[in-house]
Motif scaffolding. Structure first.
Motif, mmCIF file in Angstrom:
data_model
loop_
_atom_site.group_PDB
_atom_site.id
_atom_site.type_symbol
_atom_site.label_atom_id
_atom_site.label_comp_id
_atom_site.label_asym_id
_atom_site.label_seq_id
_atom_site.Cartn_x
_atom_site.Cartn_y
_atom_site.Cartn_z
ATOM 1 N N TRP A 157 -18.932 -3.979 -19.687
ATOM 2 C CA TRP A 157 -18.961 -3.244 -18.429
ATOM 3 C C TRP A 157 -17.815 -2.231 -18.370
ATOM 4 O O TRP A 157 -18.000 -1.066 -18.022
ATOM 5 C CB TRP A 157 -18.866 -4.228 -17.265
ATOM 6 N N LEU A 158 -16.623 -2.678 -18.746
ATOM 7 C CA LEU A 158 -15.441 -1.854 -18.532
ATOM 8 C C LEU A 158 -15.196 -0.836 -19.637
ATOM 9 O O LEU A 158 -14.478 0.144 -19.431
ATOM 10 C CB LEU A 158 -14.207 -2.748 -18.386
ATOM 11 N N ASP A 159 -15.793 -1.065 -20.798
ATOM 12 C CA ASP A 159 -15.492 -0.196 -21.928
ATOM 13 C C ASP A 159 -15.757 1.291 -21.658
ATOM 14 O O ASP A 159 -14.906 2.131 -21.958
ATOM 15 C CB ASP A 159 -16.251 -0.673 -23.171
ATOM 16 N N ASP A 165 -26.022 -3.098 -16.581
ATOM 17 C CA ASP A 165 -26.449 -4.160 -17.496
ATOM 18 C C ASP A 165 -25.284 -5.101 -17.823
ATOM 19 O O ASP A 165 -25.465 -6.309 -17.932
ATOM 20 C CB ASP A 165 -27.017 -3.566 -18.782
ATOM 21 N N GLY A 166 -24.088 -4.524 -17.986
ATOM 22 C CA GLY A 166 -22.914 -5.352 -18.259
ATOM 23 C C GLY A 166 -22.641 -6.315 -17.122
ATOM 24 O O GLY A 166 -22.301 -7.476 -17.333
ATOM 25 N N ILE A 167 -22.800 -5.823 -15.902
ATOM 26 C CA ILE A 167 -22.591 -6.676 -14.732
ATOM 27 C C ILE A 167 -23.575 -7.836 -14.769
ATOM 28 O O ILE A 167 -23.198 -8.999 -14.613
ATOM 29 C CB ILE A 167 -22.784 -5.868 -13.429
ATOM 30 N N CYS A 185 -6.992 -3.134 -19.000
ATOM 31 C CA CYS A 185 -7.467 -2.117 -19.943
ATOM 32 C C CYS A 185 -6.407 -1.768 -20.983
ATOM 33 O O CYS A 185 -6.735 -1.498 -22.148
ATOM 34 C CB CYS A 185 -7.917 -0.869 -19.185
ATOM 35 N N ALA A 186 -5.144 -1.795 -20.573
ATOM 36 C CA ALA A 186 -4.075 -1.546 -21.543
ATOM 37 C C ALA A 186 -4.136 -2.594 -22.650
ATOM 38 O O ALA A 186 -3.932 -2.291 -23.833
ATOM 39 C CB ALA A 186 -2.716 -1.567 -20.848
ATOM 40 N N LEU A 187 -4.439 -3.829 -22.267
ATOM 41 C CA LEU A 187 -4.461 -4.913 -23.245
ATOM 42 C C LEU A 187 -5.746 -4.937 -24.072
ATOM 43 O O LEU A 187 -5.829 -5.643 -25.080
ATOM 44 C CB LEU A 187 -4.238 -6.260 -22.544
ATOM 45 N N VAL A 188 -6.743 -4.178 -23.652
ATOM 46 C CA VAL A 188 -7.929 -4.039 -24.498
ATOM 47 C C VAL A 188 -7.543 -3.263 -25.756
ATOM 48 O O VAL A 188 -8.043 -3.521 -26.844
ATOM 49 C CB VAL A 188 -9.061 -3.312 -23.742
ATOM 50 N N ARG A 189 -6.600 -2.325 -25.596
ATOM 51 C CA ARG A 189 -6.214 -1.474 -26.718
ATOM 52 C C ARG A 189 -4.921 -1.908 -27.405
ATOM 53 O O ARG A 189 -4.612 -1.455 -28.494
ATOM 54 C CB ARG A 189 -6.069 -0.020 -26.248
ATOM 55 N N ARG A 242 -3.978 -4.039 -11.621
ATOM 56 C CA ARG A 242 -4.408 -5.119 -12.523
ATOM 57 C C ARG A 242 -5.470 -4.632 -13.497
ATOM 58 O O ARG A 242 -5.495 -5.045 -14.663
ATOM 59 C CB ARG A 242 -4.895 -6.318 -11.708
ATOM 60 N N LEU A 243 -6.345 -3.737 -13.045
ATOM 61 C CA LEU A 243 -7.339 -3.182 -13.967
ATOM 62 C C LEU A 243 -6.643 -2.357 -15.048
ATOM 63 O O LEU A 243 -7.031 -2.387 -16.218
ATOM 64 C CB LEU A 243 -8.343 -2.324 -13.191
#
Lengths: 135, 135
Positions: free
Chosen positions: B84-86, A79-81, B21-25, B16-17
């Motif tokens: 999506w990534l969470d 769904d996010g995609i 993700c590091a910068l999400v937190r 890069r992912l």
DNA sequence: TAAACATTTAGTTGTTTGGCTAATTATAAA
DNA sequence: TTTATAATTAGCCAAACAACTAAATGTTTA
């Protein structure tokens, strides 16, 4: 994480993103319709499709000689995609043009389509198809 | 569409992912902290960061000698990307391990961190960091 | 001003990727 | 059962990419 990277890699290619977006609007498309849409060889389309299937974004089923592809909505974060890509579908001229082309492609019988691809010129391509430019 | 493909390509790389993700937190991280996290050369980290910035996923600001990077949340579809990534953030051992490593990295002063990277061994790396295996 | 230093840019190398053609597999029709 | 055909696989090539080292850039401190 590898699973997510597979999905990102699978979508991070113009032709594969076009396939994916085409299937957002068309429940099922066969390999030869995708081939016609992308204007590449069948082998190339098949490779792209197999990458999308391997990433868990598409599923396929056989129907006689044909293989029909559709979105695999069961995947994690699907769904996010969609939420991410949906605006894209509306503003990209390339994708809009693809939808126009699909009206023609899905209007042909699969038999005629494949015959056409083999160059027997039984079904001339309507003028104006595949001619719009990306913004 | 090219814009979306840039973002997908930018995220479709393990390092890069991990940065993203590091910068999400962590609100902001400097290039040397990213370098320490990824365990690559500064040049390599810099290249990855520039790709993420060019794709519109990160922004940067200078703070004296340092360059600080953070998420650029203004981009089109950013919320969809996060949504999506969470889940990925919570289940990936690599990313969990990164968060652990970041506790150590952000606990050091930037001065000490950079000195450490140059091998003067003033700040031994605690045992156990960077050792978890991906699931 | 000179030295140290954080980051970026240039240049090189090995790997991955996307396209093609040709060969192969599997199904349907003659 | 032979032929046609939809799709896939194999093998090839050029372009893109990720990593490194070395050199360049811009900032701070001695």
């Amino acid at each position: 994480m590898d699973d997510t990277i597979s999905k990102l890699k699978a979508l991070a290619d113009k032709n594969r993103l076009r396939i994916f977006c085409a299937l957002v609007r068309h429940e099922e498309l066969c390999a030869c319709q995708i081939t016609e849409l992308l204007q590449v060889t069948g082998a190339t389309a098949s490779r792209h499709l197999s990458i999308l299937v391997a990433a868990g974004l598409l599923k396929s089923r056989k129907d006689g000689r044909w293989v029909l592809f559709s979105l695999d909505r069961s995947g994690n974060g699907f769904d996010g995609i969609l939420q991410w890509l949906d605006p894209e579908l509306r503003i990209s001229l390339t994708l809009q043009n693809d939808l126009d082309a699909l009206v023609r492609i899905t209007g042909l019988s699969r038999e005629d389509l494949c015959r056409q691809q083999r160059g027997e010129a039984c079904c001339p391509i309507p003028k104006g198809a595949h001619t719009k430019k990306e913004s």
